[in-house]
Design a protein around this motif. Structure first.
Motif, PDB file in Angstrom:
ATOM      1  N   ASP A 122       0.848  -1.192   0.000  1.00 36.09           N
ATOM      2  CA  ASP A 122       0.000   0.000   0.000  1.00 36.09           C
ATOM      3  C   ASP A 122       0.883   1.241   0.000  1.00 36.09           C
ATOM      4  O   ASP A 122       1.560   1.533   0.986  1.00 36.09           O
ATOM      5  N   VAL A 123       0.896   1.979  -1.106  1.00 30.31           N
ATOM      6  CA  VAL A 123       1.760   3.153  -1.224  1.00 30.31           C
ATOM      7  C   VAL A 123       1.345   4.245  -0.241  1.00 30.31           C
ATOM      8  O   VAL A 123       2.188   4.987   0.282  1.00 30.31           O
ATOM      9  N   HIS A 124       0.053   4.339   0.057  1.00 30.76           N
ATOM     10  CA  HIS A 124      -0.408   5.399   0.960  1.00 30.76           C
ATOM     11  C   HIS A 124       0.152   5.219   2.366  1.00 30.76           C
ATOM     12  O   HIS A 124       0.306   6.189   3.104  1.00 30.76           O
ATOM     13  N   ALA A 125       0.475   3.997   2.737  1.00 25.90           N
ATOM     14  CA  ALA A 125       1.017   3.746   4.067  1.00 25.90           C
ATOM     15  C   ALA A 125       2.422   4.308   4.227  1.00 25.90           C
ATOM     16  O   ALA A 125       2.864   4.572   5.349  1.00 25.90           O
ATOM     17  N   VAL A 126       3.110   4.537   3.097  1.00 22.29           N
ATOM     18  CA  VAL A 126       4.496   5.018   3.173  1.00 22.29           C
ATOM     19  C   VAL A 126       4.698   6.388   2.530  1.00 22.29           C
ATOM     20  O   VAL A 126       5.711   7.054   2.789  1.00 22.29           O
ATOM     21  N   ALA A 127       3.759   6.844   1.697  1.00 22.40           N
ATOM     22  CA  ALA A 127       3.922   8.126   1.003  1.00 22.40           C
ATOM     23  C   ALA A 127       2.849   9.141   1.355  1.00 22.40           C
ATOM     24  O   ALA A 127       2.918  10.283   0.891  1.00 22.40           O
ATOM     25  N   GLY A 128       1.861   8.755   2.149  1.00 22.16           N
ATOM     26  CA  GLY A 128       0.808   9.696   2.537  1.00 22.16           C
ATOM     27  C   GLY A 128      -0.528   9.332   1.927  1.00 22.16           C
ATOM     28  O   GLY A 128      -0.604   8.752   0.835  1.00 22.16           O
ATOM     29  N   GLN A 129      -1.575   9.673   2.653  1.00 23.59           N
ATOM     30  CA  GLN A 129      -2.923   9.309   2.237  1.00 23.59           C
ATOM     31  C   GLN A 129      -3.454  10.247   1.152  1.00 23.59           C
ATOM     32  O   GLN A 129      -3.271  11.462   1.227  1.00 23.59           O
ATOM     33  N   LEU A 130      -4.081   9.661   0.147  1.00 23.01           N
ATOM     34  CA  LEU A 130      -4.829  10.395  -0.870  1.00 23.01           C
ATOM     35  C   LEU A 130      -6.131   9.646  -1.100  1.00 23.01           C
ATOM     36  O   LEU A 130      -6.152   8.410  -1.095  1.00 23.01           O
ATOM     37  N   ALA A 131      -7.180  10.386  -1.314  1.00 26.75           N
ATOM     38  CA  ALA A 131      -8.473   9.759  -1.583  1.00 26.75           C
ATOM     39  C   ALA A 131      -8.785   9.843  -3.074  1.00 26.75           C
ATOM     40  O   ALA A 131      -8.345  10.753  -3.771  1.00 26.75           O
ATOM     41  N   ASN A 132      -9.541   8.872  -3.548  1.00 30.32           N
ATOM     42  CA  ASN A 132     -10.079   8.892  -4.912  1.00 30.32           C
ATOM     43  C   ASN A 132      -8.993   8.999  -5.982  1.00 30.32           C
ATOM     44  O   ASN A 132      -9.072   9.828  -6.881  1.00 30.32           O
ATOM     45  N   VAL A 133      -7.967   8.152  -5.887  1.00 31.58           N
ATOM     46  CA  VAL A 133      -6.958   8.088  -6.943  1.00 31.58           C
ATOM     47  C   VAL A 133      -7.592   7.418  -8.162  1.00 31.58           C
ATOM     48  O   VAL A 133      -8.204   6.344  -8.052  1.00 31.58           O
ATOM     49  N   THR A 134      -7.443   8.051  -9.325  1.00 38.41           N
ATOM     50  CA  THR A 134      -8.057   7.516 -10.543  1.00 38.41           C
ATOM     51  C   THR A 134      -7.046   7.150 -11.615  1.00 38.41           C
ATOM     52  O   THR A 134      -7.356   6.344 -12.500  1.00 38.41           O
ATOM     53  N   GLN A 135      -5.845   7.742 -11.584  1.00 40.89           N
ATOM     54  CA  GLN A 135      -4.851   7.484 -12.618  1.00 40.89           C
ATOM     55  C   GLN A 135      -3.475   7.440 -11.986  1.00 40.89           C
ATOM     56  O   GLN A 135      -3.228   8.048 -10.948  1.00 40.89           O
ATOM     57  N   VAL A 136      -2.546   6.722 -12.642  1.00 50.08           N
ATOM     58  CA  VAL A 136      -1.162   6.655 -12.178  1.00 50.08           C
ATOM     59  C   VAL A 136      -0.243   6.602 -13.392  1.00 50.08           C
ATOM     60  O   VAL A 136      -0.598   6.073 -14.446  1.00 50.08           O
ATOM     61  N   ALA A 137       0.936   7.192 -13.233  1.00 47.66           N
ATOM     62  CA  ALA A 137       1.973   7.144 -14.260  1.00 47.66           C
ATOM     63  C   ALA A 137       3.307   6.954 -13.559  1.00 47.66           C
ATOM     64  O   ALA A 137       3.469   7.333 -12.394  1.00 47.66           O
ATOM     65  N   ALA A 138       4.277   6.357 -14.254  1.00 48.58           N
ATOM     66  CA  ALA A 138       5.563   6.080 -13.625  1.00 48.58           C
ATOM     67  C   ALA A 138       6.681   6.182 -14.643  1.00 48.58           C
ATOM     68  O   ALA A 138       6.483   5.965 -15.843  1.00 48.58           O
ATOM     69  N   ALA A 139       7.881   6.507 -14.141  1.00 50.77           N
ATOM     70  CA  ALA A 139       9.086   6.557 -14.971  1.00 50.77           C
ATOM     71  C   ALA A 139      10.278   6.306 -14.068  1.00 50.77           C
ATOM     72  O   ALA A 139      10.238   6.587 -12.867  1.00 50.77           O
ATOM     73  N   SER A 140      11.345   5.768 -14.628  1.00 51.61           N
ATOM     74  CA  SER A 140      12.556   5.528 -13.851  1.00 51.61           C
ATOM     75  C   SER A 140      13.622   6.544 -14.226  1.00 51.61           C
ATOM     76  O   SER A 140      13.781   6.899 -15.390  1.00 51.61           O
ATOM     77  N   VAL A 141      14.344   7.011 -13.189  1.00 46.51           N
ATOM     78  CA  VAL A 141      15.507   7.872 -13.384  1.00 46.51           C
ATOM     79  C   VAL A 141      16.625   7.257 -12.561  1.00 46.51           C
ATOM     80  O   VAL A 141      16.613   7.347 -11.328  1.00 46.51           O
ATOM     81  N   GLY A 142      17.580   6.615 -13.225  1.00 48.51           N
ATOM     82  CA  GLY A 142      18.586   5.875 -12.485  1.00 48.51           C
ATOM     83  C   GLY A 142      17.912   4.738 -11.740  1.00 48.51           C
ATOM     84  O   GLY A 142      17.158   3.952 -12.303  1.00 48.51           O
TER      85      GLY A 142
END
Length: 488
Positions: free
Chosen positions: A273-293
């Motif tokens: 659960d990402v919210h447990a380590v990065a903070g709570q957000l409600a009603n997430v509808t989309q996600v995007a990701a990229a790597s840098v190093g």
């Protein structure tokens, strides 16, 4: 024979010239004690900066040597004899016995020149911040590269030709700092060994498969069986490859964000659960990701607003923080993220309009810009992006997915858009994803008839024929797709 040296002032203007990160190779010299990791840390922390007063910057258009000297000095090295000329590093190495033409070390200065000989001259100097275990590949940070402090990811220093600077001729180690063993790091495999990792959302579950470099596909397996089920089912996903690992983000139907990793041996970590380590957000509808190093950059849409977090290489997450409203009070419906060079590019769709920002290597965000002013089509429904070198590749759908477009944002800042009708015709698209794999752009679409389609934009600019992905074993209605590249 060494070439005769020009005057210090005239030579310094040429020798510290602007470049885009470099290469090298030749004979050996005794090693010097230097706190190489400290040099690397200091250099990396300056990425994205312009010429600042504390670097020195006697010549604002030629300051690569002053930057490298400043980093060494901050690390405690003896910098006596170094000046604004890149060639001064050659003299320094000769004087101190630390000039060597093979065996790069973290913390070394790299001398670049275009005449192919170690002759006391140099067009440019940068610093080594990473060395592969076999010494064939390096990472560098250099001042006055594209007008700023820039990071260059893994490259083979023996074969690379740096535009405007030439080849890597020699390395110079700093002296005067207590030494510590540099860490051994592993660069990516040769580009030809990379392959596409593809995740398909179907019936609330997540399925995963591979496209090999020869164009064949593996079977798709149910990720639920490997990483655990997502409570309430999967709504949408994003993937990013970090070396041999595939990081998968999943948004549940109840609006929560989860993360897992597929390792090179094919095993999976459990969903966290990402919210447990990065903070709570409600009603997430989309996600995007990229790597840098070795870092995972993540953007999400929650309640129509864009937020950002980073998963560090040690597994820790930074707090989710707002990136700003690209379109005022108009909610964002889609985000996409990719890396170009050392920057993170982020695009968002709001009210059918494409908006763009970028996160520089120093963590600073640029202001949002309206891409419709740059020729983007109207009525955008979906977007996917991928970085190929310093250019950003863009795939759009419009008119509720009935039309598809390909575009690019070049390193110069210029945007171009063209219809994909010659490539994708007679298809209405409900989801799109894109990734750079082996220097090519791979694109996956979900069509209204449930097919997952795939095509490749080759380095030449030609597109392969669109084909259906074999999804034998994938049950339910296909609703989404995400694609990335890794080597494993």
């Amino acid at each position: 024979m060494f070439k005769a040296k020009q005057s210090a002032r005239s030579r310094s203007l040429l020798l510290a010239a602007v470049v885009l990160a470099p290469m090298l190779g030749m004979a050996s010299a005794q090693s010097a004690a230097a706190n190489a990791p400290t040099v690397a840390d200091i250099a990396r922390n300056q990425v994205g900066n312009n010429c600042t007063p504390y670097y020195g910057c006697v010549y604002p258009s030629a300051w690569c040597a002053e930057f490298s000297r400043w980093v060494w000095k901050q690390a405690g090295a003896n910098t006596s004899g170094l000046n604004a000329a890149a060639a001064s590093f050659h003299s320094y190495g000769q004087k101190n016995g630390t000039l060597h033409t093979s065996g790069p070390r973290i913390g070394d200065a790299v001398l670049w020149d275009d005449d192919g000989s170690v002759s006391g001259e140099a067009n440019h100097v940068s610093l080594v911040v990473g060395v592969s275990s076999d010494g064939s590949q390096i990472q560098t940070v250099g001042g006055n590269e594209s007008g700023k402090v820039s990071y260059k990811n893994w490259f083979n220093w023996r074969t690379y030709n740096n535009p405007g600077a030439g080849k890597a001729l020699a390395f110079v180690s700093p002296v005067g700092v207590p030494g510590t063993p540099p860490p051994v790091v592993t660069p990516p495999a040769p580009s030809g060994q990379w392959r596409a990792q593809v995740a398909v959302e179907s019936g609330g579950s997540l399925y995963h498969g591979l496209r090999n470099p020869n164009g064949t596909w593996s079977n798709f397996g149910n990720v639920d069986n490997e990483a655990g089920e997502i409570p309430s089912g999967v709504r949408t996903t994003a993937e990013a490859g970090i070396n041999g690992d595939t990081h998968v983000l999943a948004v549940s139907n109840e609006g929560k964000l989860y993360h897992t990793v597929r390792f090179p041996n094919g095993q999976w970590a459990g969903f966290g659960d990402v919210h447990a380590v990065a903070g709570q957000l409600a009603n997430v509808t989309q996600v995007a990701a990229a790597s840098v190093g070795a870092e995972l950059q993540v953007a999400v849409v929650a309640d129509g607003k864009v937020y950002h977090t980073v998963r560090r290489s040690d597994g820790n997450w930074t707090p989710l923080a707002p990136v700003g409203n690209p379109a005022g009070d108009k909610p964002v419906t889609k985000v996409a993220m990719a890396r170009t060079g050392s920057d993170v590019q982020l695009v968002a769709v709001a009210d059918g309009v494409l908006h763009h920002t970028a996160r520089l290597a120093n963590g600073e965000w640029l202001g949002w810009g309206d891409v419709s002013a740059q020729g983007a089509p109207a009525g955008i429904a979906d977007v996917a992006i991928a970085g190929t070198g310093n250019d950003l590749q863009i795939v759009l759908t419009a008119e509720n997915g009935a039309k598809q477009y390909h575009g690019a944002r070049f390193f110069s800042g210029e945007w171009v858009f063209n219809s994909l009708s010659p490539v994708v015709s007679g298809v209405t698209v409900t989801d799109v994803s894109a990734a750079a794999v082996n220097d090519e752009l791979q694109v996956a679409f979900v069509a209204t008839d449930g097919r997952v389609l795939h095509t490749v934009r080759q380095v030449s600019g030609n597109w392969t024929a669109v084909g259906s992905v074999d999804l034998t074993g994938v049950t339910g209605t296909r609703t989404g797709v995400s694609i990335t590249g890794t080597y494993n």
